[in-house]
Design an enzyme around this catalytic site. Sequence first.
Site, PDB file in Angstrom:
ATOM      1  N   CYS A  20     -71.812  12.466  30.217  1.00  0.00           N
ATOM      2  CA  CYS A  20     -71.685  11.559  31.359  1.00  0.00           C
ATOM      3  C   CYS A  20     -72.652  11.887  32.488  1.00  0.00           C
ATOM      4  O   CYS A  20     -72.765  11.119  33.441  1.00  0.00           O
ATOM      5  CB  CYS A  20     -70.247  11.578  31.872  1.00  0.00           C
ATOM      6  N   THR A  54     -63.423  -3.095  42.417  1.00  0.00           N
ATOM      7  CA  THR A  54     -63.202  -1.735  42.902  1.00  0.00           C
ATOM      8  C   THR A  54     -63.826  -0.683  41.997  1.00  0.00           C
ATOM      9  O   THR A  54     -63.613   0.520  42.211  1.00  0.00           O
ATOM     10  CB  THR A  54     -61.692  -1.445  43.036  1.00  0.00           C
ATOM     11  N   ASP A  56     -63.138   0.071  38.869  1.00  0.00           N
ATOM     12  CA  ASP A  56     -62.081   0.780  38.171  1.00  0.00           C
ATOM     13  C   ASP A  56     -62.550   1.173  36.772  1.00  0.00           C
ATOM     14  O   ASP A  56     -63.669   0.877  36.354  1.00  0.00           O
ATOM     15  CB  ASP A  56     -60.811  -0.077  38.105  1.00  0.00           C
ATOM     16  N   ASP A  79     -67.834   2.878  26.469  1.00  0.00           N
ATOM     17  CA  ASP A  79     -68.448   4.096  26.997  1.00  0.00           C
ATOM     18  C   ASP A  79     -69.247   4.766  25.892  1.00  0.00           C
ATOM     19  O   ASP A  79     -68.766   4.896  24.767  1.00  0.00           O
ATOM     20  CB  ASP A  79     -67.381   5.058  27.520  1.00  0.00           C
ATOM     21  N   ASP A 102     -60.583   5.725  29.277  1.00  0.00           N
ATOM     22  CA  ASP A 102     -60.568   4.617  30.234  1.00  0.00           C
ATOM     23  C   ASP A 102     -59.319   3.757  30.082  1.00  0.00           C
ATOM     24  O   ASP A 102     -58.800   3.216  31.063  1.00  0.00           O
ATOM     25  CB  ASP A 102     -61.812   3.745  30.057  1.00  0.00           C
ATOM     26  N   GLY A 150     -68.492  -1.641  14.109  1.00  0.00           N
ATOM     27  CA  GLY A 150     -69.257  -1.373  15.313  1.00  0.00           C
ATOM     28  C   GLY A 150     -70.661  -1.930  15.238  1.00  0.00           C
ATOM     29  O   GLY A 150     -70.938  -2.875  14.493  1.00  0.00           O
TER      30      GLY A 150
END
Length: 341
Positions: A20, A54, A56, A79, A102, A150
Amino acid sequence: MHSPTRTPLRLTRFAHGGGCACKIPPGELEDVLAGLTGPVLAVGDTSLLVGLATGDDAAVVALPGESGAAPRAVVSTADFFTPVVDDPYDWGRIAAANALSDVYAMGGWPIVAVNLLAWPRDVLPFELAREVLRGGLEIAAEAGCHVGGGHSVDDPEPKYGMAVTGLADPDRLLRNDTGRPGVPLSLTKPLGLGVLNNRHKATGERFEQAVATMTALNRDASAAALAAGAVCATDVTGFGLLGHLHKLARASGVTAVLDTAAVPYLDGAREAVRDGYVSGGTRRNLDWVTPFTDFGAADDDTRLLLADAQTSGGLLVAGEVPGAPVVGELVPEGTHSVVLR
């Protein structure tokens, strides 16, 4: 369990950043997203419960209800990131746990995921990609989440993650804009993942405590937060504790007071900072939060650790969570969004 054979190839050497920490810096990202909103599907439509406003952890859309049925909402997120460790199997597990987080951070539970894979096919053997996917599949199975295929692309830099769909009770969401003064703050995983991962990338040292932390699902922490009546939470990932805490406080219209002595750290984290294993992402995080933070007497190393770019970190919950340390509290809004004491 690790990969059946150790590869001499170090995956982290093929990445410009790790985990990250390779995120676009938060200030730059907010500039890009400023003014962007989703389409209005119909006049008066209120089905989008959580969107861009926001920042989130995931989007949440209310499902049309049937008479007598319990209300449901869909949680959607994606992600992915560059290698954070050299072992492909561990990288897959870490990336999957991070993507699933998440959904847990919103108070939901994952039901299906699809893989997102970028691979330098002429540089890295596909047997390593298989190990990455195997690691992701194992974590998804632990979470009780289907993996339904995927998408893959040929890319000069390896990347892996998941797009995840989950369900939630729309009346029992964990959001980052529902914090209220007088509520304690709990942190469910220790900090220091970023600096340990950066040391691993530089030296090849393996930190089992970091791998165990990153591959641990936030499922139980999410369930415990909901059971305790919490309504406000976020997960701590690439923007560091200070960055995610700032976003929560700003969205909720409060100030967060952080007790620096109560914040837990992984073994070796302070030594990694002392020895200079601090990523550029962490330094950018600190630069971003500095105008909004009263650092008090916190020294430079503590500031860096609090801004450390985490990968698959824990939940930051406005409320007490059994087994998790209380690291601060929310108070009425002041001149700073975050105050260290």
